[in-house]
Design a protein around this motif. Structure first.
Motif, PDB file in Angstrom:
ATOM      1  N   ALA A  37      20.704 130.646  91.833  1.00  0.00           N
ATOM      2  CA  ALA A  37      19.981 129.504  92.404  1.00  0.00           C
ATOM      3  C   ALA A  37      19.536 129.795  93.830  1.00  0.00           C
ATOM      4  N   GLY A  38      18.267 129.557  94.103  1.00  0.00           N
ATOM      5  CA  GLY A  38      17.718 129.743  95.438  1.00  0.00           C
ATOM      6  C   GLY A  38      17.013 131.062  95.655  1.00  0.00           C
TER       7      GLY A  38
ATOM      8  N   LEU B 266      16.517 129.851  88.154  1.00  0.00           N
ATOM      9  CA  LEU B 266      15.407 130.638  88.691  1.00  0.00           C
ATOM     10  C   LEU B 266      14.257 129.761  89.171  1.00  0.00           C
ATOM     11  N   GLU B 267      14.538 128.514  89.456  1.00  0.00           N
ATOM     12  CA  GLU B 267      13.485 127.581  89.850  1.00  0.00           C
ATOM     13  C   GLU B 267      12.770 127.989  91.135  1.00  0.00           C
TER      14      GLU B 267
END
Length: 232
Positions: free
Chosen positions: A121-122, A142-143
């Motif tokens: 994340a990130g 994986l945003e």
């Protein structure tokens, strides 16, 4: 306790095909290792013995009995990447939340119950990602990803059994400056039997020339890390 006096290993820490090994206790004081490789340890179900490791160039975890990466919470500096292959019980990367993944390579092949990438994340930019033959149903975690420089692979059929490997790294740009994608990055472990150009393509000794383009490297580069399916 055996090995409990070790604090730093300027070279590699490798355990190869020890089916009865169930613990890494004794390594609990090690804080820095050039490269960590655990291969063929089906009785090893946790990484608690590595709980003090803060920095390593590369991390290979193949054919283990682990379900996550708990025990590696102290690891903050991973310089090349992670390769975790053929771990039948691996469900998540939990334990690696402190790692800065930007610019690293990630190979997660043959992990059929892996469903959680939350530890990523990130992350915004990675060198390469391979999620072949995983149990993923989505890419949550994986945003924030905006760039994968060398490619992202999602497949249930691998290209070849030896194609997944962490890239080599070099202290300088090397040969193949016109035909290969050379990179300048931090050094990776120097334990391979074959040398390589900075682009990762093998070159023969002692000439130091790239086998593909026959150009000489401008300076000494570190060897390519071999595929984790055939450890040295």
């Amino acid at each position: 306790m055996p090995l409990s006096g070790l604090q730093e290993l300027p070279g590699m820490l490798y355990f190869n095909f020890l089916p009865s090994l169930s613990s890494l206790e004794g390594l609990h004081n090690v804080t820095a290792v050039w490269s960590i490789g655990l291969f063929g340890l089906p009785a090893l179900t946790d990484l608690a013995g590595l709980r003090s490791v803060e920095t390593t160039d590369s991390l290979y975890l193949d054919q283990l009995g682990i379900t996550d990466l708990q025990g590696l919470e102290a690891l903050t500096e991973l310089k090349v990447g992670l390769s975790a292959q053929d771990n039948p019980n691996l469900q998540s990367l939990a334990g690696l939340e402190a790692v800065d993944w930007n610019g690293l390579s990630l190979y997660l092949r043959g992990n059929p119950v892996l469903t959680d990438l939350g530890a990523l994340a990130g992350v915004e930019q990675m060198l390469s990602i391979d999620l072949t033959q995983s149990g993923l149903t989505d890419l949550a975690g994986l945003e924030s990803l905006t760039t994968v420089e060398l490619g992202l692979e999602l497949s249930q059929t691998p290209r070849s059994p030896t194609s997944a490997r962490l890239p080599s790294s070099s202290r300088s740009t090397g040969c193949c400056s016109t035909r290969c994608r050379s990179r300048t990055s931090r050094a990776s472990p120097r334990w391979s039997r074959s040398a390589s150009s900075s682009c990762g393509r093998p070159r023969s000794r002692p000439s130091g020339r790239c086998r593909r383009c026959s150009k000489s490297a401008t300076s000494s580069s570190t060897p390519t890390l071999p595929s984790s399916r055939s450890p040295a």
